[in-house]
Each structure stands twice: as C-alpha cells, then as structure tokens.
Motif scaffolding. Structure first.
Motif, PDB file in Angstrom:
ATOM      1  N   LYS A 166      -8.454   3.364  -9.934  1.00  0.00           N
ATOM      2  CA  LYS A 166      -7.240   3.368  -9.104  1.00  0.00           C
ATOM      3  C   LYS A 166      -6.494   4.703  -9.168  1.00  0.00           C
ATOM      4  CE  LYS A 166      -6.410  -1.489  -8.570  1.00  0.00           C
ATOM      5  NZ  LYS A 166      -7.001  -2.394  -9.548  1.00  0.00           N
ATOM      6  N   LEU A 167      -7.007   5.640  -9.921  1.00  0.00           N
ATOM      7  CA  LEU A 167      -6.295   6.909 -10.078  1.00  0.00           C
ATOM      8  C   LEU A 167      -6.499   7.805  -8.857  1.00  0.00           C
ATOM      9  CD1 LEU A 167      -7.192   7.632 -13.808  1.00  0.00           C
ATOM     10  CD2 LEU A 167      -5.093   6.620 -12.901  1.00  0.00           C
ATOM     11  N   PHE A 168      -5.628   8.772  -8.715  1.00  0.00           N
ATOM     12  CA  PHE A 168      -5.735   9.806  -7.663  1.00  0.00           C
ATOM     13  C   PHE A 168      -5.842   9.204  -6.261  1.00  0.00           C
ATOM     14  CE2 PHE A 168      -7.621  11.542 -11.571  1.00  0.00           C
ATOM     15  CZ  PHE A 168      -6.820  12.652 -11.751  1.00  0.00           C
ATOM     16  N   SER A 169      -5.109   8.130  -6.014  1.00  0.00           N
ATOM     17  CA  SER A 169      -5.278   7.436  -4.728  1.00  0.00           C
ATOM     18  C   SER A 169      -4.910   8.323  -3.543  1.00  0.00           C
ATOM     19  CB  SER A 169      -4.468   6.145  -4.716  1.00  0.00           C
ATOM     20  OG  SER A 169      -3.121   6.435  -5.015  1.00  0.00           O
ATOM     21  N   ASN A 170      -4.090   9.338  -3.763  1.00  0.00           N
ATOM     22  CA  ASN A 170      -3.713  10.234  -2.656  1.00  0.00           C
ATOM     23  C   ASN A 170      -4.460  11.557  -2.683  1.00  0.00           C
ATOM     24  OD1 ASN A 170      -1.756   8.429  -1.603  1.00  0.00           O
ATOM     25  ND2 ASN A 170      -0.363   9.049  -3.250  1.00  0.00           N
ATOM     26  N   ALA A 171      -5.546  11.616  -3.437  1.00  0.00           N
ATOM     27  CA  ALA A 171      -6.246  12.899  -3.586  1.00  0.00           C
ATOM     28  C   ALA A 171      -6.779  13.392  -2.250  1.00  0.00           C
ATOM     29  CB  ALA A 171      -7.395  12.745  -4.573  1.00  0.00           C
ATOM     30  N   GLU A 220     -14.120  11.466   4.727  1.00  0.00           N
ATOM     31  CA  GLU A 220     -15.237  11.310   3.767  1.00  0.00           C
ATOM     32  C   GLU A 220     -15.142  12.350   2.643  1.00  0.00           C
ATOM     33  OE1 GLU A 220     -18.494  10.034   7.177  1.00  0.00           O
ATOM     34  OE2 GLU A 220     -19.020  11.606   5.752  1.00  0.00           O
ATOM     35  N   ILE A 221     -14.797  13.579   3.028  1.00  0.00           N
ATOM     36  CA  ILE A 221     -14.701  14.638   2.019  1.00  0.00           C
ATOM     37  C   ILE A 221     -13.555  14.331   1.053  1.00  0.00           C
ATOM     38  CG2 ILE A 221     -14.253  17.091   1.646  1.00  0.00           C
ATOM     39  CD1 ILE A 221     -15.621  17.652   4.335  1.00  0.00           C
ATOM     40  N   ASP A 222     -12.432  13.877   1.591  1.00  0.00           N
ATOM     41  CA  ASP A 222     -11.302  13.531   0.718  1.00  0.00           C
ATOM     42  C   ASP A 222     -11.662  12.369  -0.211  1.00  0.00           C
ATOM     43  OD1 ASP A 222      -9.602  15.524   1.577  1.00  0.00           O
ATOM     44  OD2 ASP A 222      -8.631  14.281   3.113  1.00  0.00           O
ATOM     45  N   ALA A 223     -12.461  11.430   0.286  1.00  0.00           N
ATOM     46  CA  ALA A 223     -12.879  10.308  -0.575  1.00  0.00           C
ATOM     47  C   ALA A 223     -13.766  10.827  -1.707  1.00  0.00           C
ATOM     48  CB  ALA A 223     -13.619   9.259   0.255  1.00  0.00           C
ATOM     49  N   GLU A 224     -14.621  11.787  -1.385  1.00  0.00           N
ATOM     50  CA  GLU A 224     -15.447  12.346  -2.468  1.00  0.00           C
ATOM     51  C   GLU A 224     -14.558  13.064  -3.485  1.00  0.00           C
ATOM     52  OE1 GLU A 224     -19.204  14.255  -1.855  1.00  0.00           O
ATOM     53  OE2 GLU A 224     -18.980  15.457  -3.656  1.00  0.00           O
ATOM     54  N   ARG A 225     -13.575  13.804  -2.968  1.00  0.00           N
ATOM     55  CA  ARG A 225     -12.634  14.486  -3.867  1.00  0.00           C
ATOM     56  C   ARG A 225     -12.009  13.477  -4.845  1.00  0.00           C
ATOM     57  NH1 ARG A 225     -10.707  19.299  -6.018  1.00  0.00           N
ATOM     58  NH2 ARG A 225      -8.461  19.439  -5.903  1.00  0.00           N
ATOM     59  N   ARG A 226     -11.560  12.351  -4.312  1.00  0.00           N
ATOM     60  CA  ARG A 226     -10.919  11.327  -5.135  1.00  0.00           C
ATOM     61  C   ARG A 226     -11.899  10.830  -6.204  1.00  0.00           C
ATOM     62  NH1 ARG A 226      -8.911   8.845  -1.186  1.00  0.00           N
ATOM     63  NH2 ARG A 226     -10.593   7.402  -0.725  1.00  0.00           N
ATOM     64  N   ILE A 250     -20.188  21.669 -23.731  1.00  0.00           N
ATOM     65  CA  ILE A 250     -20.033  20.562 -22.788  1.00  0.00           C
ATOM     66  C   ILE A 250     -20.203  21.121 -21.379  1.00  0.00           C
ATOM     67  CG2 ILE A 250     -18.444  18.787 -21.925  1.00  0.00           C
ATOM     68  CD1 ILE A 250     -17.071  19.031 -24.787  1.00  0.00           C
ATOM     69  N   VAL A 251     -21.183  20.579 -20.669  1.00  0.00           N
ATOM     70  CA  VAL A 251     -21.509  21.096 -19.338  1.00  0.00           C
ATOM     71  C   VAL A 251     -21.320  19.980 -18.316  1.00  0.00           C
ATOM     72  CG1 VAL A 251     -23.244  22.254 -17.913  1.00  0.00           C
ATOM     73  CG2 VAL A 251     -23.207  22.640 -20.393  1.00  0.00           C
ATOM     74  N   THR A 252     -20.389  20.194 -17.385  1.00  0.00           N
ATOM     75  CA  THR A 252     -20.208  19.252 -16.284  1.00  0.00           C
ATOM     76  C   THR A 252     -21.196  19.594 -15.171  1.00  0.00           C
ATOM     77  OG1 THR A 252     -18.471  20.676 -15.386  1.00  0.00           O
ATOM     78  CG2 THR A 252     -17.768  18.843 -16.787  1.00  0.00           C
ATOM     79  N   ASP A 253     -21.289  18.713 -14.182  1.00  0.00           N
ATOM     80  CA  ASP A 253     -22.281  18.900 -13.114  1.00  0.00           C
ATOM     81  C   ASP A 253     -21.571  19.091 -11.783  1.00  0.00           C
ATOM     82  OD1 ASP A 253     -24.596  18.956 -11.622  1.00  0.00           O
ATOM     83  OD2 ASP A 253     -25.491  17.225 -12.602  1.00  0.00           O
ATOM     84  N   ASP A 254     -21.593  20.285 -11.260  1.00  0.00           N
ATOM     85  CA  ASP A 254     -21.011  20.617  -9.939  1.00  0.00           C
ATOM     86  C   ASP A 254     -19.486  20.677  -9.956  1.00  0.00           C
ATOM     87  OD1 ASP A 254     -23.646  20.365  -9.113  1.00  0.00           O
ATOM     88  OD2 ASP A 254     -23.222  18.994  -7.462  1.00  0.00           O
ATOM     89  N   MET A 255     -18.869  20.820 -11.106  1.00  0.00           N
ATOM     90  CA  MET A 255     -17.395  20.819 -11.134  1.00  0.00           C
ATOM     91  C   MET A 255     -16.817  22.103 -10.539  1.00  0.00           C
ATOM     92  SD  MET A 255     -14.952  20.291 -14.458  1.00  0.00           S
ATOM     93  CE  MET A 255     -13.374  21.151 -14.493  1.00  0.00           C
ATOM     94  N   ARG A 256     -15.817  21.941  -9.708  1.00  0.00           N
ATOM     95  CA  ARG A 256     -15.136  23.067  -9.082  1.00  0.00           C
ATOM     96  C   ARG A 256     -14.037  23.624  -9.988  1.00  0.00           C
ATOM     97  NH1 ARG A 256     -14.312  22.676  -3.277  1.00  0.00           N
ATOM     98  NH2 ARG A 256     -12.072  22.964  -3.607  1.00  0.00           N
ATOM     99  N   ALA A 257     -13.662  24.861  -9.723  1.00  0.00           N
ATOM    100  CA  ALA A 257     -12.582  25.482 -10.494  1.00  0.00           C
ATOM    101  C   ALA A 257     -11.290  24.682 -10.392  1.00  0.00           C
ATOM    102  CB  ALA A 257     -12.359  26.914 -10.015  1.00  0.00           C
ATOM    103  N   ASP A 258     -10.962  24.214  -9.174  1.00  0.00           N
ATOM    104  CA  ASP A 258      -9.662  23.540  -9.022  1.00  0.00           C
ATOM    105  C   ASP A 258      -9.663  22.129  -9.594  1.00  0.00           C
ATOM    106  OD1 ASP A 258     -11.018  22.083  -7.090  1.00  0.00           O
ATOM    107  OD2 ASP A 258      -9.826  22.816  -5.400  1.00  0.00           O
ATOM    108  N   GLU A 259     -10.804  21.651 -10.051  1.00  0.00           N
ATOM    109  CA  GLU A 259     -10.827  20.320 -10.655  1.00  0.00           C
ATOM    110  C   GLU A 259     -10.351  20.326 -12.111  1.00  0.00           C
ATOM    111  OE1 GLU A 259     -13.973  18.411  -7.492  1.00  0.00           O
ATOM    112  OE2 GLU A 259     -14.781  19.338  -9.289  1.00  0.00           O
TER     113      GLU A 259
END
Ligand SMILES: [Ca+2]
Ligand SMILES: [Ca+2]
Length: 475
Positions: free
Chosen positions: A223-228, A261-267, A38-47
């Motif tokens: 609606k998940l991770f609203s405070n990410a 914007e970056i935090d929104a992408e994180r979410r 299973i290969v994700t696309d651009d996933m970071r270690a902390d994700e």
C-alpha cells in the motif's frame, strides 16, 4: 601494473604475495576487513529517495560516488564486469543472452574477485542473482570461488516464487508459504554473518531482484507510495526527439495509458525496494551486534540504471545517464563518513578495490582500478570511461560511448552520433553532434573512443588517463 597494497586497518601488518594468476595467500595475523556488497537490479539513481535506512546507515555514514558508471548498462555484462574488473569487450559478455556460458567457458569465472578473496583467506558467499543464464545449467553447479552458495535459479521477476541452489541443493519457495525473495536472501546473509568466526574475514555478495520489472513487493509494502509517479522532467516523454538516433525517433510519444503503466511500474519498484531497505538495516544491525561493523566495508550499488520514459525509452542498455550512471555508496575503513567524491569511477573498479581491501595485488588482467582513496598508485584521474553495448539484435542499436566528467559522446554502429554537454544539458535533450562547431571536439572524442575500444589491462587505464584536449569546447 603496480597498484600497491594498503593496510586499511591500524595494526594490520605484513605484505601479501600474489601476482596475476598466482596463488595469493593472506599473511597470518594480518587483519583483513570483511566486505559486504549489496547489488540491486536495475535501480535508478532517483530511487535512492525510497531508501531512508540505507541512506542513513550507508550514505550518511559512508562515501558517495555520484559518478559511478556502468560500463555496459545491462545485467549480465555489468555483473561480469563487477566480478572480474574487466570491460565487456574483455570478458566477451556483451549482452544477457548466453552470458553465463561465456563467463564459464572464457575462463572469467575462474578469475573472479571471489576466487582471489577466497585464496586470500576469505569466506566467500553469494546470495541471489549470479550471471544471467546460470539457472539453465542446473542447481548442481557451484562455481569456483564461493564458500557459501545460495543462487537464485529463476529470473528476477520471480520475486515470490523461486528456487535457490543452496550449495548445490535445490530449495523451492512459494508465496503461499509466506516466502519473499529479498527476505529469504536477507535471512541467508544474516545466518552467514552470525556463523562466521570473528577472526575470519568474510566477503558476502547479496544480489537482490529489486526493483527489477515486473516488480512484486512484499505484501507488507503493497500500500506504500500510492501516489508515486515518474518525475516529469523535460526528458520524460521527450517532446523533440528529432536529434536522437533512429531507434529513439521510431518511438511514438506516450499515450496517457502508457504513462499510467510507467507510473504503476514506478510505484511497484519503490515498493520492492522497501524490503531491501529493511535488509540493509538488519545486516548493519547484526554486524554492529557482532562487533564487526567498524571492520567491514559495505558497498551498495545497482548493476545498471533504467529509463522510465526518459527520451521515450522504457528500458535499460542505452548510454544515457539514467541507464549508465547510478550512485555507488561505500561505508567502512578507508571511506570517510558523509563524503562525496565526484571522480569518474566504474563497475570495473569494484573487483580491484576489493582486492586492495583484502591486501592482495590486483591481477594484471584487470582493466579497472581501485577507488581513489584506497589507491596507493592513483596516477592522473580518469579523464574518460568507456560505455558500450555491442550485442545485436535488440531494441538498442549497438554503440560505443565515451563518458567524461562533463560530456557524453556516443558512436552507433549505424553511423549515427550523439554528443551532450552534461554540464549545461544534464537531461541530454539537445544532441550537439550535428553542430559544425563541434567537429574538432568530436574528432578528439572519437580518437579516444578508438583507443579504448579494444583496450586491456594497463592500456585501458593509460587511455582513460590521457588528458583530453577538446578544441572549442564548450560550444
Ligand atoms: Ca540489471
Ligand atoms: Ca531533444
């Protein structure tokens, strides 16, 4: 190269013929583990923190390789390296542009791990992303080596409106019809597993779009991770980039709007990963139900990491840790539950690993090596891996980098240099390349980099294994 085969399952018998380019046949009656990658696309270690089911079912029940290096941290080159076991300078696929044409025309496509495994008796299935640019060649193309072909014919951002080539026939999926990419891909994976006879070894490669930007989650996860928010480490929006190369120095500090914007992408990224987490649970559940779980090797990885503002960079392709290192997790026969292996392993190691699992010889052309615990001829541990980005133009200046267990050394084509002591400075905040005391160390690293730059096959492994003597290091 004499990487020997190994029977992974008790009771497996016999050996397998097959050398580079030769037809490889499975031994009748031999038990070959199935493989799900299973290969994700651009996933970071902390994700990984957003994947509780995957952590429990694969990481806790399998082996984690925290130092898994993406030798070219960009989608097309990395996926070509995953499928062939070769560095980008060997495949010729240096960037995403034109990647598929080169993959096909250079002969790489005819010599992938899918081809080897299919010849060894495996049913081989690809679901989702293949090689960048494949979609331009039309849905009628079904590459050699794949028994079941369900290829994404759109870019990863088409999460909920996309076309699949299903064994050469185009099928369209739309959000209005309730379609969501990861769910559709998971359904195909489950159907193939359910349809495969128990004695038939299966190699299934599931390439999801998550969490690639611009992320679109399944509606049930909106609606998940609203405070990410991106972790505010000292690397985030790095205050002092005067030690960094030109292309980083030119990036202005982020404005509050940019940070939002970056935090929104994180979410969004964490949200898109939820469907992947569910897919993993369903796949593991079905394998268990079918009685195949204990004879299946399951790998979970990302094709490259991604920077969300670290070092003021919001992209990938750079040699920094956030881009070039992600965890690899492997569950199944040969891989101890709960184990953590610190060795430097790389995306070029996956194809030879799968070859050994399948009981076939690793072709001589391969640059990588099987993962340590299934390598019967491991030799000295890898002292260094090559990371490179050679495509130009782009945001990132071209570079070759050397990653050792404790440092990162980068040579840009501009003449700029970077050196980070990862043991003392894991966030890569202080470039030591300008320090006069580092001169001898840099010359040793530069020589090793030169030895790896154009290596091929066994010469790569020899250059990676040679003990690195670093004068006056650490500083
Ligand atoms: Ca990618
Ligand atoms: Ca700095």
């Amino acid at each position: 190269m004499s990487i020997t085969r190994r029977q992974l399952l008790a009771g497996a018998a016999g050996s397998v013929a097959g050398l580079a380019g030769a037809k490889t046949e499975a031994v009748p009656g031999a038990t070959q583990p199935s493989i799900v990658m299973i290969v994700t696309d651009d996933m970071r270690a902390d994700e990984w923190e957003a994947l509780p089911r995957t952590r429990a079912l694969l990481a806790d029940a399998g082996t984690t390789f925290p130092n898994f290096i993406l030798t070219t941290p960009q989608c097309g080159p990395s996926r070509a390296s995953i499928l062939t076991g070769r560095y980008a300078h060997s495949t010729g696929i240096l960037g995403n542009g034109g990647a598929y044409r080169i993959f096909r025309d250079s002969g790489s496509e005819a010599n992938t791990v899918a081809v080897w495994l299919q010849q060894a008796g495996y049913r081989t299935a690809l679901i989702g992303k293949y090689i960048n640019g494949f979609q331009n060649f039309g849905h009628g193309v079904v590459p050699t080596g794949w028994t079941d072909w369900h290829s994404m014919m759109d870019v990863p951002t088409a999460y909920d409106h996309f076309n699949l080539s299903e064994n050469g026939t185009l099928t369209s999926f739309k959000k209005e019809d309730g379609a969501y990419g990861t769910d559709v891909f998971a359904e195909r994976a489950l159907a193939i597993i359910a349809d495969t006879e128990p004695q038939q070894p299966l190699f299934l490669m599931l390439n999801v779009s998550a969490p690639h930007g611009s992320p679109k989650p399944a509606p049930r996860h909106h609606k998940l991770f609203s405070n990410a928010a991106v972790p505010r480490t000292d690397a985030f929006n790095e205050a002092d980039v005067s030690d960094k190369p030109r292309y980083i120095r030119e990036v202005a500090p982020f404005t509050p709007e940019r940070i939002a914007e970056i935090d929104a992408e994180r979410r969004g990224r964490l949200q898109t990963l939820q469907a992947v987490d569910e897919a993993v649970e369903r796949i593991v559940g079905l394998l268990e139900q079918e009685g195949r779980l204990e004879s299946t090797v399951i790998l979970f990885l990302s094709d490259n990491g991604y920077l969300l503002g670290e070092h003021r960079w919001w992209a990938k392709s750079v040699a920094y840790e956030e881009s070039a290192r992600v965890p690899l997790v492997v569950r199944g026969p040969g891989f101890s539950a709960g184990a953590v292996r610190e060795e430097l392993v790389a995306n070029i190691d996956l194809a030879p690993t799968l070859a050994v699992i399948a009981g076939i010889d690793v072709p001589e052309i391969v640059d990588g090596r099987p993962l340590p615990m299934i390598n019967n001829d491991p030799g000295p541990p890898r002292q260094a891996a090559l990371i490179q980005y050679l495509k130009y133009p782009g945001g990132v200046d071209r570079y070759r980098a050397l990653r050792t267990p404790s440092l990162l050394y980068v040579e840009y084509f501009t003449g700029e240099r970077e050196l980070y002591d990862l043991a003392r400075d894991p966030l890569q905040l202080t470039n030591l390349a300008g320090n006069p005391a580092a001169r001898e160390t840099i010359s040793a690293l530069s020589a090793r980099l030169a030895a790896l730059a154009d290596c091929g096959g066994a010469a790569c492994r020899a250059a990676e294994n040679e003990p690195l003597r670093l004068p006056r290091w650490p500083l």
